[in-house]
Motif scaffolding. Structure first.
Motif, short mmCIF file in Angstrom:
data_model
loop_
_atom_site.label_atom_id
_atom_site.label_comp_id
_atom_site.label_asym_id
_atom_site.label_seq_id
_atom_site.Cartn_x
_atom_site.Cartn_y
_atom_site.Cartn_z
N GLU A 50 0.82 -1.20 0.00
CA GLU A 50 0.00 0.00 0.00
C GLU A 50 0.86 1.26 0.00
N TYR A 53 2.45 1.71 -3.31
CA TYR A 53 1.40 2.06 -4.27
C TYR A 53 1.05 3.55 -4.18
N HIS A 54 0.95 4.02 -2.94
CA HIS A 54 0.51 5.40 -2.76
C HIS A 54 1.64 6.41 -2.83
N LEU A 55 2.80 6.00 -2.44
CA LEU A 55 3.88 6.98 -2.31
C LEU A 55 5.04 6.72 -3.26
N LYS A 66 7.35 3.41 8.50
CA LYS A 66 5.91 3.45 8.26
C LYS A 66 5.21 2.26 8.89
N PHE A 108 2.03 -4.18 -8.66
CA PHE A 108 1.13 -3.06 -8.94
C PHE A 108 -0.26 -3.56 -9.29
N PHE A 115 -7.04 -3.06 -3.60
CA PHE A 115 -7.22 -1.88 -2.75
C PHE A 115 -8.63 -1.29 -2.74
N PRO A 116 -9.28 -1.19 -3.89
CA PRO A 116 -10.63 -0.61 -3.87
C PRO A 116 -11.58 -1.34 -2.93
N MET B 1 -1.90 11.91 0.42
CA MET B 1 -2.03 12.23 -1.00
C MET B 1 -1.69 11.03 -1.87
N PRO B 2 -2.68 10.19 -2.12
CA PRO B 2 -2.46 8.99 -2.91
C PRO B 2 -2.06 9.37 -4.34
N THR B 3 -1.13 8.66 -4.88
CA THR B 3 -0.73 8.94 -6.26
C THR B 3 -1.49 8.06 -7.24
N HIS B 4 -2.00 6.92 -6.75
CA HIS B 4 -2.65 6.00 -7.67
C HIS B 4 -4.08 5.66 -7.33
N PHE B 5 -4.49 5.93 -6.11
CA PHE B 5 -5.85 5.55 -5.73
C PHE B 5 -6.68 6.78 -5.39
N ARG B 23 -1.60 3.85 14.05
CA ARG B 23 -0.29 4.41 14.40
C ARG B 23 -0.28 4.92 15.83
#
Lengths: 155, 155
Positions: A50, A53-55, A66, A108, A115-116, B1-5, B23
């Motif tokens: 995740e 994927y996001h960063l 993280k 990917f 993820f959705p 700030m998701p880059t893909h989702f 966390r």
DNA sequence: GTCAATTCATACAAGTTTGAACGATTTTCT
DNA sequence: AGAAAATCGTTCAAACTTGTATGAATTGAC
């Protein structure tokens, strides 16, 4: 209602709050996991995918910070993801101590596919709280996560 | 700030809140553990002693439901506490399937000695939040911990 | 009473996590 | 440049956790 311990009101409140926080988190994560949002992936593995994927690509140290797990564990988590061809390591050319980790095409695809549904389930489980309550909870957790310096750390 | 989702606003909020919750809980527990409030005891072991201390003798099933861990794990936790002479098992005479667990004198002494410091540390760590904020956090966590039924579980 | 289903606890294998020790690399100081 | 300190990742033993399978005891249906 403790039968043997009576602390100050502040202590009783803090202990009670900690228990509720921990139970809420544990039961929430368990409920999400049992709904199969990340099949064949441990929580750490899913968290790693995740994050990538996001960063985007990042070093193991960043992933480690993280995940909030130990360094040794991070190595194993990435080992296992790498064995399955979901991520790949690449030695950084700037600083040859650091290992950059990035998603493979297969990785990917997997996280994109998973993820959705995960997001939907999390939203459902979280929907017992209104958006406003969720924001409040997030704020309080953020404060708590940072923590405070102990009263006398100078000695 | 998701880059893909990009999910719905509700999903983005829920995911963000879940991350902050997890966390906060993890880092808080780690901070408390590192301050040595329960030396030579795992979190589960400490939780077991604490439950017995506050609530008195109970069955393994009850302990299991409080720890939110698996039954097999509960057996091991109590095995290890028993080996160290901190708790003892006693077969219930009413229902001979159930094992009642209770603190030994040594276990009572240990948790009595440890708990006040633990309470103090928890109160310190929690003091980044005002009492009012702690109560709010507790309420929100309580709601979240109970959870809601999925939207359409009838099919 | 007897059989089937359920519940409680244990046993075991597999996977996860930690903490400490280690080698490799980089940074800092002189 | 050269030595000391710090950082990054790996390895390993020990501990923890889970899930499944199993045995013992109880409950319910007949």
């Amino acid at each position: 209602m403790p039968t043997h311990f009576t602390g100050t009101p502040a202590e009783v409140l803090a202990l009670d709050t900690l228990i509720k926080l921990t139970r809420a988190n544990n039961s929430l994560l368990a409920r999400i996991a049992h709904r199969g949002t990340h099949p064949d992936l441990s929580v750490s593995q899913f968290g790693t995918l995740e994050a990538l994927y996001h960063l985007g690509a990042m070093s193991q140290t960043e992933i480690c910070s993280k995940l909030l797990k130990s360094g040794g564990n991070t190595t194993l988590v990435i080992d296992n993801l790498e064995k399955r061809g979901l991520v790949q390591r690449r030695r950084d050319t700037e600083d040859r101590r650091v290992m950059m980790v990035e998603l493979t095409a297969a990785g990917f695809e997997l996280i994109s596919a998973i993820f959705p549904h995960h997001a939907q389930v999390v939203a459902e489980e979280m929907s017992v709280l209104t958006p406003e309550e969720q924001r409040t909870l997030g704020e309080l957790c953020k404060k708590l996560g940072k923590g405070a310096a102990p009263p006398d750390a100078s000695a």
